[in-house]
Design a protein around this motif. Structure first.
Motif, mmCIF file in Angstrom:
data_model
loop_
_atom_site.group_PDB
_atom_site.id
_atom_site.type_symbol
_atom_site.label_atom_id
_atom_site.label_comp_id
_atom_site.label_asym_id
_atom_site.label_seq_id
_atom_site.Cartn_x
_atom_site.Cartn_y
_atom_site.Cartn_z
ATOM 1 N N ALA A 537 2.536 67.163 29.490
ATOM 2 C CA ALA A 537 2.314 65.982 28.654
ATOM 3 C C ALA A 537 1.303 65.092 29.364
ATOM 4 C CB ALA A 537 3.618 65.225 28.428
ATOM 5 N N VAL A 538 0.227 64.755 28.681
ATOM 6 C CA VAL A 538 -0.806 63.913 29.275
ATOM 7 C C VAL A 538 -0.223 62.536 29.553
ATOM 8 C CG1 VAL A 538 -3.053 62.835 28.897
ATOM 9 C CG2 VAL A 538 -2.650 65.187 28.133
ATOM 10 N N PRO A 539 -0.316 62.062 30.802
ATOM 11 C CA PRO A 539 0.309 60.771 31.139
ATOM 12 C C PRO A 539 -0.512 59.589 30.659
ATOM 13 C CG PRO A 539 -0.816 61.650 33.045
ATOM 14 C CD PRO A 539 -0.964 62.695 31.959
ATOM 15 N N VAL A 540 0.124 58.440 30.599
ATOM 16 C CA VAL A 540 -0.546 57.167 30.344
ATOM 17 C C VAL A 540 -0.548 56.395 31.658
ATOM 18 C CG1 VAL A 540 -0.497 55.006 29.043
ATOM 19 C CG2 VAL A 540 0.159 57.154 27.937
ATOM 20 N N VAL A 541 -1.719 55.910 32.062
ATOM 21 C CA VAL A 541 -1.906 55.321 33.386
ATOM 22 C C VAL A 541 -1.760 53.802 33.297
ATOM 23 C CG1 VAL A 541 -3.545 55.012 35.276
ATOM 24 C CG2 VAL A 541 -3.388 57.219 34.108
ATOM 25 N N GLN A 553 9.264 52.487 32.461
ATOM 26 C CA GLN A 553 9.483 53.517 31.452
ATOM 27 C C GLN A 553 8.165 54.271 31.249
ATOM 28 O OE1 GLN A 553 10.819 52.106 27.642
ATOM 29 N NE2 GLN A 553 11.952 53.987 27.222
ATOM 30 N N PRO A 554 7.979 55.427 31.916
ATOM 31 C CA PRO A 554 6.710 56.166 31.818
ATOM 32 C C PRO A 554 6.388 56.549 30.373
ATOM 33 C CG PRO A 554 8.085 57.042 33.583
ATOM 34 C CD PRO A 554 8.943 56.095 32.797
ATOM 35 N N SER A 555 5.102 56.543 30.045
ATOM 36 C CA SER A 555 4.636 56.897 28.708
ATOM 37 C C SER A 555 3.758 58.135 28.776
ATOM 38 C CB SER A 555 3.846 55.738 28.088
ATOM 39 O OG SER A 555 4.652 54.583 28.013
ATOM 40 N N TYR A 556 3.800 58.927 27.694
ATOM 41 C CA TYR A 556 3.014 60.157 27.629
ATOM 42 C C TYR A 556 2.394 60.287 26.250
ATOM 43 C CZ TYR A 556 5.708 61.291 31.798
ATOM 44 O OH TYR A 556 6.294 61.242 33.029
ATOM 45 N N VAL A 557 1.340 61.078 26.166
ATOM 46 C CA VAL A 557 0.682 61.357 24.896
ATOM 47 C C VAL A 557 1.400 62.506 24.208
ATOM 48 C CG1 VAL A 557 -1.454 62.152 23.817
ATOM 49 C CG2 VAL A 557 -1.549 60.552 25.726
#
Length: 643
Positions: A537-541, A553-557
């Protein structure tokens, strides 16, 4: 009778594993022989690129040892003058065109997608094509050398020495065509790197959050676009002068011999920084990791990289102070040569501040970084000396310049390169290089380097000219030359120790895990070595060092296909999601196109008609490469950012 039920966590793990398997099947290269010619995965191409460039590094090193054996004592007869001229030409050409810049691009092609959160590079087929062109060009040059048709005019090929009136063989023609091969490869890689960085960064990775190595490669790649066409035009004009009778450089027929120097050095001095700027990125990543803190002065570091890239194009006459150019022009280039030291000095202060305020872990990668400061200081000081016209006129063609060149390039680039290899080797292979062997190799390389090249400063001050294959006993240069040869052998022993360390670590080295150093950039968030598709899953930085400052709360594409080669395209400045893009699957056409183009280039050395007839297979292979494919029918889903 008992029944099993799955918890929500176990179901999530199962779903993620199935997605990873699907992604691996989609992005991996074909197995067997098809994988050798059809591979397009950026990590596969990068590994091949790195191996090829290191093979050329070893070949260049062997040539250097042969040169040092000949110069070890006066009136030596180990090597004759003709072969000696070929040796120092091949050594310089190999190190400058087949190793120094390509190895930096090869490492970047592997790391940049991982560092910016992308699944691939832009234009993967072009990336593969650039690799094949590079390899074929290097093989062509060495094949000519082996059969006795190697170039013998220096890696700079000054005219009129390189014209047919003084060099009637085919060696210079092979050299000029090799320039076309390697610089075409370098231009393609620069386009791939620039597009990947500007359009494929993970959401949230704005330009203000890019790793400094990515910044260094962005600046370097833009420099390649402006510098390499100059030498490509120059080499093309040279070979047409030799083969079809044009008169670009023949002064007797209206040409200009200095035109070659202007074209060559307009490329040649920026090339010093094409070699030097990527290691500055290596240093920033290594220093941050082993200081356990982000780099001090991040905006200043970025501005220094950009300033170095701009100023590098104002220095080329630095190499032409011995010509009859106007003195006012020489004064301008003296000022520019002094001015370019300022951006590097500001970076050094930022690195020292980071080291001073951090908690140091003195591992092998950091040892190479610390040695860089010592070597660069010595090389930079002699560079400031050579920027002064009166002194340069006295030292221009002496061994003092050879010493300065190697302190700046070998010391300023290869020391950080070895540090980078020790640092990222766990990511490439999943294994750590041996620490004890690494320390032995470092000290042997550091001592051998200074023993080999520091005496050359004194030889130059005593008047020993470069590019001579022997010297008389009465000059008194024998002792320093013998000492320099001993140092070269120590460097060779160091490289052999490094190769043994690599071999041993690949067989039974310590398992690395995803992040053995506790680093903060994205490449350390995936397994070692990374899967074919890089990120499930491509991460959101959310920060400059994503792994050191994780969000609550980590986010992903979501929404990218796992069964299709889809990548996310983002905006150039802020990295906002824009659209999805489909990348082509593995294909043989880059390889076949490179073969066809190689046949055209080599054939043109012997007859101009090869350009006409050789264009036919080139046109066929490139047409089939870009022939429209059947439309995809994969299901489409929306791309969103979700926690």
């Amino acid at each position: 009778m008992m029944s099993a039920s799955s918890s929500p966590d176990s179901v999530a793990v199962t779903v993620e594993a199935s997605q990873a398997d699907a992604l691996e099947a989609t992005w991996r290269d074909p197995p067997g022989w098809r994988g050798w010619i059809c591979a397009v995965n950026h990590k596969t191409i990068s590994r091949r690129f790195m191996i090829a460039t290191f093979v050329f590094f070893l070949l260049g090193g062997v040539l250097a040892l042969m040169i040092r054996l000949q110069l070890a004592q006066p009136a030596n007869t180990v090597i004759g003058p003709s072969l000696y001229n070929q040796l120092f030409t091949m050594h310089g050409t190999t190190m400058m065109f087949l190793f120094a810049v390509p190895v930096m691009q090869a490492i970047a092609i592997y790391l940049i997608p991982l560092m910016i959160g992308a699944r691939s590079v832009a234009f993967p087929l072009l990336n593969a094509f650039a690799y094949w062109i590079f390899v074929f060009g290097g093989m062509m040059l060495y094949a000519a050398f082996i059969v006795g048709s190697g170039p013998d005019v220096g890696w700079f090929a000054y005219v009129p020495l390189s014209l047919t009136s003084y060099s009637s063989g085919k060696g210079v023609d092979f050299w000029a065509q090799m320039i076309t091969f390697t610089e075409l490869s370098g231009l393609i890689e620069a386009i791939v790197i620039i597009t990947t960085i500007l359009k494929m960064r993970a959401p949230g990775m704005s330009l203000r959050r890019m790793p400094l190595f990515v910044w260094a490669m962005l600046v370097t790649s833009f420099m390649v676009l402006f510098a390499m066409p100059a030498v490509m035009f120059g080499s093309t004009a040279l070979i047409t002068d030799r083969l079809v009778g044009t008169q670009f450089y023949s002064t007797g027929d209206g040409g200009d011999a200095l035109l070659w120097q202007h074209l060559f050095w307009f490329f040649g001095h920026p090339e010093v920084y094409l070699i030097f700027i990527p290691p500055l990125g290596f240093l920033s990543q290594i220093i941050a990791t082993f200081s356990r803190r982000p780099i001090v002065g991040y905006p200043l570091m970025v501005l220094a990289l950009i300033a170095t890239g701009f100023l590098a194009f104002g220095l080329w006459v630095h190499h032409m102070f011995a010509t009859n150019l106007p003195e006012i022009g020489k004064a301008f280039f003296t000022a520019a040569s002094l001015l370019i030291a300022l951006p590097t000095a500001s970076q050094i202060f930022c690195w020292l501040a980071t080291l001073w305020s951090g908690r140091l872990s003195l591992r092998t990668p950091l040892l190479f970084v610390l040695a860089f400061f010592v070597i660069l200081l010595l090389g930079g000081l002699t560079g400031i000396m050579l920027a002064l016209v009166p002194l340069d006129l006295q030292l221009h063609d002496t061994f003092f310049v050879v010493a300065h060149l190697h302190y700046v390039l070998l010391g300023g680039a290869v020391f950080p390169l070895f540090g980078a290899i020790y640092y990222w080797f766990p990511k490439f292979t999943g294994r750590l290089l041996g620490e004890r062997l690494g320390r032995w190799q470092f000290w042997l390389f550091f001592i051998g380097f200074n023993v080999s090249f520091f005496p050359m400063h004194m030889l130059g001050l005593q008047g020993m000219p470069r590019r001579v294959y022997t010297y008389p006993v009465q000059m008194g240069w024998g002792a320093l030359n013998f000492l320099s040869t001993i140092g070269a052998m120590m460097i060779a022993a160091s490289v052999l120790m490094f190769l043994f360390n690599v071999w041993r670590s690949l067989r039974r080295g310590e398992s690395a895990g995803p992040d053995p150093w506790g680093a903060g950039t994205l490449e350390w968030s995936v397994p070692s070595p990374p899967p074919a598709g890089n990120f499930v899953a491509v991460p959101v930085v959310h920060a400059n060092e994503p792994l050191w400052s994780p969000p609550a709360q980590p986010s992903y594409v979501t929404g990218l296909s796992n069964t299709d080669r889809e990548v996310l395209i983002t905006s150039a400045v802020e990295a906002q999601p824009d659209h999805r893009f489909w990348l082509p699957p593995p294909s043989p056409w880059p390889f076949l196109s490179a073969v066809a183009l190689t046949v055209l280039f080599i054939g043109s050395i012997f007859t101009p008609w090869a350009v006409v007839w050789g264009a036919i297979p080139v046109a066929i292979t490139t047409t089939l490469w870009f022939w429209p494919r059947k439309a995809r029918t994969a299901a489409r889903t929306s791309t969103e950012v979700r926690p």
